[in-house]
Design a protein around this motif. Structure first.
Motif, PDB file in Angstrom:
ATOM      1  N   ALA A  39       0.749  -0.902   0.031  1.00 23.35           N
ATOM      2  CA  ALA A  39      -0.014  -0.053  -0.319  1.00 23.35           C
ATOM      3  C   ALA A  39       0.896   1.096   0.391  1.00 23.35           C
ATOM      4  CB  ALA A  39      -1.042  -0.066   1.234  1.00 23.35           C
ATOM      5  N   SER A  40       0.711   2.389   0.828  1.00 20.40           N
ATOM      6  CA  SER A  40       1.883   2.652   1.117  1.00 20.40           C
ATOM      7  C   SER A  40       1.696   3.397   2.618  1.00 20.40           C
ATOM      8  CB  SER A  40       0.966   4.400  -0.343  1.00 20.40           C
ATOM      9  OG  SER A  40       1.223   5.279   0.004  1.00 20.40           O
ATOM     10  N   HIS A  41       2.685   5.122   2.429  1.00 19.16           N
ATOM     11  CA  HIS A  41       2.409   5.880   4.002  1.00 19.16           C
ATOM     12  C   HIS A  41       1.278   6.667   4.298  1.00 19.16           C
ATOM     13  CE1 HIS A  41       4.087   8.943   6.930  1.00 19.16           C
ATOM     14  NE2 HIS A  41       4.705   7.637   6.807  1.00 19.16           N
ATOM     15  N   GLU A  42       0.397   6.543   5.135  1.00 23.64           N
ATOM     16  CA  GLU A  42      -0.564   6.666   5.635  1.00 23.64           C
ATOM     17  C   GLU A  42      -0.837   8.220   5.069  1.00 23.64           C
ATOM     18  OE1 GLU A  42      -0.847   6.529  10.044  1.00 23.64           O
ATOM     19  OE2 GLU A  42       0.724   8.268  10.983  1.00 23.64           O
ATOM     20  N   LYS A  43       0.308   8.714   5.374  1.00 25.73           N
ATOM     21  CA  LYS A  43       0.340  11.117   4.356  1.00 25.73           C
ATOM     22  C   LYS A  43      -0.291  10.798   3.220  1.00 25.73           C
ATOM     23  CE  LYS A  43       4.945  11.591   4.795  1.00 25.73           C
ATOM     24  NZ  LYS A  43       5.651  12.323   4.885  1.00 25.73           N
ATOM     25  N   PHE A  44      -0.684   9.971   2.364  1.00 19.81           N
ATOM     26  CA  PHE A  44      -0.793   9.659   1.293  1.00 19.81           C
ATOM     27  C   PHE A  44      -2.180   8.901   1.413  1.00 19.81           C
ATOM     28  CE2 PHE A  44       3.146  10.240   0.110  1.00 19.81           C
ATOM     29  CZ  PHE A  44       3.016  11.008  -1.013  1.00 19.81           C
ATOM     30  N   ARG A  45      -2.948   9.122   2.472  1.00 16.28           N
ATOM     31  CA  ARG A  45      -4.224   8.528   2.460  1.00 16.28           C
ATOM     32  C   ARG A  45      -5.473   9.064   1.927  1.00 16.28           C
ATOM     33  NH1 ARG A  45      -4.694   8.960   8.078  1.00 16.28           N
ATOM     34  NH2 ARG A  45      -4.726   6.856   8.223  1.00 16.28           N
ATOM     35  N   HIS A  46      -5.624  10.376   1.309  1.00 23.81           N
ATOM     36  CA  HIS A  46      -6.840  10.548   0.622  1.00 23.81           C
ATOM     37  C   HIS A  46      -6.304  10.727  -1.246  1.00 23.81           C
ATOM     38  CE1 HIS A  46      -8.935  11.924   3.775  1.00 23.81           C
ATOM     39  NE2 HIS A  46      -8.158  12.327   4.173  1.00 23.81           N
ATOM     40  N   LEU A  47      -4.878  10.668  -0.735  1.00 26.66           N
ATOM     41  CA  LEU A  47      -4.263  10.513  -2.734  1.00 26.66           C
ATOM     42  C   LEU A  47      -4.065   9.332  -3.011  1.00 26.66           C
ATOM     43  CD1 LEU A  47      -1.516  13.222  -2.941  1.00 26.66           C
ATOM     44  CD2 LEU A  47      -3.728  12.899  -4.324  1.00 26.66           C
ATOM     45  N   TYR A  48      -3.626   8.331  -2.567  1.00 23.95           N
ATOM     46  CA  TYR A  48      -3.292   7.069  -2.490  1.00 23.95           C
ATOM     47  C   TYR A  48      -5.207   6.802  -2.572  1.00 23.95           C
ATOM     48  CZ  TYR A  48      -2.333   2.133  -2.606  1.00 23.95           C
ATOM     49  OH  TYR A  48      -1.749   0.678  -3.186  1.00 23.95           O
ATOM     50  N   LEU A  49      -6.084   6.503  -1.341  1.00 24.37           N
ATOM     51  CA  LEU A  49      -7.266   5.986  -2.051  1.00 24.37           C
ATOM     52  C   LEU A  49      -8.011   6.303  -3.081  1.00 24.37           C
ATOM     53  CD1 LEU A  49      -7.737   5.010   2.088  1.00 24.37           C
ATOM     54  CD2 LEU A  49      -7.367   3.890   0.302  1.00 24.37           C
ATOM     55  N   ASP A  50      -7.642   7.381  -3.315  1.00 24.37           N
ATOM     56  CA  ASP A  50      -8.901   8.318  -4.578  1.00 24.37           C
ATOM     57  C   ASP A  50      -7.988   7.456  -5.668  1.00 24.37           C
ATOM     58  OD1 ASP A  50     -10.554   9.410  -2.836  1.00 24.37           O
ATOM     59  OD2 ASP A  50      -9.731  11.946  -3.130  1.00 24.37           O
ATOM     60  N   SER A  51      -6.544   7.482  -5.946  1.00 23.16           N
ATOM     61  CA  SER A  51      -6.241   6.465  -7.357  1.00 23.16           C
ATOM     62  C   SER A  51      -6.668   5.493  -7.026  1.00 23.16           C
ATOM     63  CB  SER A  51      -4.398   7.016  -7.400  1.00 23.16           C
ATOM     64  OG  SER A  51      -4.868   7.991  -6.862  1.00 23.16           O
ATOM     65  N   LEU A  52      -5.916   4.164  -6.213  1.00 19.45           N
ATOM     66  CA  LEU A  52      -6.768   3.525  -6.613  1.00 19.45           C
ATOM     67  C   LEU A  52      -7.830   3.138  -6.790  1.00 19.45           C
ATOM     68  CD1 LEU A  52      -5.874   0.511  -5.864  1.00 19.45           C
ATOM     69  CD2 LEU A  52      -6.481   0.703  -3.013  1.00 19.45           C
ATOM     70  N   LYS A  53      -9.115   3.869  -6.287  1.00 18.25           N
ATOM     71  CA  LYS A  53     -10.420   3.701  -6.458  1.00 18.25           C
ATOM     72  C   LYS A  53     -11.286   3.577  -7.934  1.00 18.25           C
ATOM     73  CE  LYS A  53     -12.231   6.028  -2.711  1.00 18.25           C
ATOM     74  NZ  LYS A  53     -12.443   7.004  -1.838  1.00 18.25           N
ATOM     75  N   ASP A  54      -9.974   5.051  -8.735  1.00 14.20           N
ATOM     76  CA  ASP A  54     -10.033   5.112  -9.590  1.00 14.20           C
ATOM     77  C   ASP A  54      -9.754   4.309 -10.903  1.00 14.20           C
ATOM     78  OD1 ASP A  54     -10.888   8.015  -9.514  1.00 14.20           O
ATOM     79  OD2 ASP A  54      -9.146   9.036  -9.131  1.00 14.20           O
ATOM     80  N   LEU A  55      -9.016   3.020 -10.325  1.00 15.31           N
ATOM     81  CA  LEU A  55      -8.331   1.679 -11.050  1.00 15.31           C
ATOM     82  C   LEU A  55      -8.981   0.725 -11.358  1.00 15.31           C
ATOM     83  CD1 LEU A  55      -4.541   2.425  -9.967  1.00 15.31           C
ATOM     84  CD2 LEU A  55      -5.278   3.061 -12.247  1.00 15.31           C
ATOM     85  N   ILE A  56      -9.110   0.598  -9.953  1.00 12.14           N
ATOM     86  CA  ILE A  56      -9.912  -0.720  -9.466  1.00 12.14           C
ATOM     87  C   ILE A  56     -10.831  -0.641  -8.832  1.00 12.14           C
ATOM     88  CG2 ILE A  56      -7.691  -2.391 -10.074  1.00 12.14           C
ATOM     89  CD1 ILE A  56      -8.029  -2.017  -6.691  1.00 12.14           C
ATOM     90  N   ASP A  57     -12.405  -1.463  -8.971  1.00 11.07           N
ATOM     91  CA  ASP A  57     -13.549  -1.864  -8.037  1.00 11.07           C
ATOM     92  C   ASP A  57     -13.358  -2.732  -6.927  1.00 11.07           C
ATOM     93  OD1 ASP A  57     -15.701  -1.788  -6.271  1.00 11.07           O
ATOM     94  OD2 ASP A  57     -16.773  -3.088  -8.186  1.00 11.07           O
ATOM     95  N   LEU A  58     -12.973  -1.672  -5.699  1.00  7.55           N
ATOM     96  CA  LEU A  58     -12.591  -2.348  -4.505  1.00  7.55           C
ATOM     97  C   LEU A  58     -13.558  -3.152  -3.542  1.00  7.55           C
ATOM     98  CD1 LEU A  58     -10.754   0.751  -2.530  1.00  7.55           C
ATOM     99  CD2 LEU A  58      -9.419  -1.835  -3.574  1.00  7.55           C
TER     100      LEU A  58
END
Length: 573
Positions: free
Chosen positions: A63-82
């Motif tokens: 996954a990633s560092h928690e400081k990237f929480r919103h950026l990372y999760l938004d990117s992940l949701k754009d790429l796949i259906d979680l």
């Protein structure tokens, strides 16, 4: 390629790109980070890399560092259906790679988490919620469909005790997390400019991998059995594609040279038996703090000739007791160890807690009769290990490492020029005792290298030797009390806290204390105290410089003055 930026911190950005068929990299770019909290200074920022592999089923690697929480999760949701995510592969549980696993699991509650046994145990303490899991060992495979068959490689101590690599046969990509990475932030996805990255690549190796050079060699031997590797999906920095052979070759050469000169301890354990792997991980971490290398060996799967070679080149041997059944393969390893050990080696023993452990005291007597020296007392597991058990394991490992490096430390003390060490010794300092309580764990340390460091906020720095037991309780975010000793009234406290405590011992037995608001002990006889929180750390060879903010404090005797420490020489405390 898609790049997203955090509006509040525009130096945090996300980069996504397809790097092979059905394979996407998500890189969290931390442009301005100039220090890796518990590692070392950075010149060029860093990245935290994550990957999506899509066959008939979908897997997320790290996954990633928690400081990237919103950026990372938004990117992940754009790429796949979680909701359709099938697997989350945990290369290891260091927070910069697993800090957002809990968040991903909340969005993908049906996903199965895959990792080593130790990783999944550590993850329980991080996510605090039930999750589906699958333990994998070296050589295990997972078929995602459409040719994406993943094979797992055990790589402990690179540079976390629970590390695994993941190899995708369809794309010939090897996902290695920390290994082969570097702290280098750049929009280039790959390593096309070798000249630009090679200095950081070597610096990263020296700081993180060199202390475990033999583990690097073992992992690379297993890598060689996989087949061709086109891309190395690193956990930090650019992915390796253009210079895979060159840079892995450097790792091999550096590690072989390092392994020739380093002091090594062989730690034998049985990964799928009781608590053996988890206890071994904490012992290993304690040893590593002293600069001694650890070679972890699976008692059930290692070739017996290799066992004898490992024991023969090691300065110490540690054994997690295997099952008592004579038919268990670990018994062959135990016999090989006994045949290979030699006088003047040190040893340590711990019960693995499987329920029917091999008797531990007869083995202790055999080692003693062969001329080996016990480095720490036997660690016995009666019930499920507690935080105190793990602290005892870590401190036992540190005791063993200090025993092995004692002669080297004495030699270094004698290496100073006489005039220089006398001059350096004229730097005076106060006398303080650091006290801390974190859950079940407690610690204390006599300190003299303390100085105020800032006004806004109020802050101090404290130098903590890497092999001090309390070092593990002074990570970023940890809280403690800094007790100031009183001139003319410090001898009793100083004598008490200068004692060498056995691993896991209560440092405060017989000492008057009261509780601070942060839960740590205040020494009743101290002149003053301050409540502190660790804000950052900087590595300085054999010490960490710990910068802390101060948010509460009190002087109990306003008319008294601080005890001052004067040294004759500057090469020791």
């Amino acid at each position: 390629m898609v790049v997203l930026a955090d509006r509040k911190q525009n130096r945090l950005t996300i980069q996504t790109s397809e790097i092979a068929a059905n394979t996407t990299a998500i890189r969290s770019l931390d442009w301005d980070r100039d220090r890796f909290d518990i590692e070392y200074g950075l010149q060029n920022g860093t990245t935290y890399n994550s990957f999506i592999i899509q066959g008939e089923r979908t897997a997320l690697v790290d996954a990633s560092h928690e400081k990237f929480r919103h950026l990372y999760l938004d990117s992940l949701k754009d790429l796949i259906d979680l909701s359709q995510l099938d697997y989350i592969i945990i290369s290891h549980t260091e927070p910069d790679h697993s800090g957002l696993v809990k968040d991903v699991l909340q969005l993908a509650p049906n996903a199965t988490v895959i990792g080593s046994k130790v990783a999944l145990q550590f993850l329980e303490d991080m996510v605090h919620q039930p999750f589906q899991r699958q333990i994998v060992k070296n050589g295990d495979r997972l078929d995602l469909g459409n040719g994406h068959e993943l094979e797992f490689v055990s790589a402990p101590n690179l540079h976390w005790p629970d590390t695994i690599f993941t190899y995708d046969r369809a794309t010939q990509i090897l996902y290695t997390c920390d290994a082969f990475g570097l702290h280098y932030c750049d929009e280039r996805m790959f390593d096309e400019d070798l000249t630009a990255i090679e200095a950081d690549f070597q610096y990263y190796y020296e700081c993180l991998m060199a202390p475990n050079a033999r583990s690097v060699i073992s992992a690379m031997k297993r890598m060689g059995e996989l087949g061709k590797v086109n891309i190395i999906g690193t956990g930090h920095g650019p992915l390796l594609s253009h210079n895979v052979a060159e840079l892995t070759g450097r790792y091999r050469s550096w590690s072989q040279n390092q392994a020739k000169t380093e002091t090594t301890v062989a730690l034998f354990y049985t990964p799928d038996y009781g608590y053996s792997d988890r206890l071994a991980a904490f012992i290993s971490h304690g040893i590593d703090k002293t600069g001694v290398a650890v070679e972890m060996v699976d008692m059930r799967t290692t070739d017996q000739q290799e066992v004898q070679e490992i024991v023969g080149r090691s300065a110490g041997v540690i054994i997690g007791m295997p099952p008592s059944s004579l038919s268990d393969p670990a018994h062959d390893t135990l016999s090989s160890i006994l045949a290979a050990v030699k006088a003047k080696q040190v040893f340590g023993l711990f019960e693995s807690g499987g329920g029917d452990d091999e008797p531990i005291y007869p083995l202790q007597n055999k080692f003693r009769n062969l001329g080996l020296t016990p480095a720490f007392g036997i660690i016995r597991i009666q019930d499920t290990p507690t935080e105190n058990t793990y602290q005892q394991c870590e401190e036992s490992g540190t005791d063993l490492g200090q025993l092995l490096t004692r002669d080297r430390s004495i030699k270094q003390l004698k290496a100073f020029a006489a005039d220089l060490e006398k001059a350096l010794g004229r730097i005076s300092s106060g006398l303080y005792i650091i006290t801390t309580q974190k859950g079940e764990l407690s610690g204390a340390m006599l300190a003299s290298w303390v100085a105020q460091a800032s006004f806004q906020p109020l802050g101090v720095t404290i130098a903590v030797a890497k092999d001090r037991a309390i070092e593990s309780l002074m990570q970023v975010g940890d809280r403690f009390v800094l007790n100031v000793l009183e001139e003319g009234n410090y001898q009793a406290l100083m004598k008490h806290f200068l004692k060498r405590f056995p691993p896991g011992a209560d440092r405060f037995a017989g000492v008057k204390t009261q509780m601070a608001t942060n839960g740590s002990p205040i020494l009743t006889d101290a002149l003053a105290y301050m409540e502190c929180e660790v804000a950052s750390r900087m590595e300085c060879n054999d010490h960490w410089i710990v910068y802390c903010t101060v948010y509460a404090g009190r002087v109990s005797k306003p008319e008294s003055i601080t005890a001052v420490h004067h040294r004759k020489l500057g090469n020791s405390y």
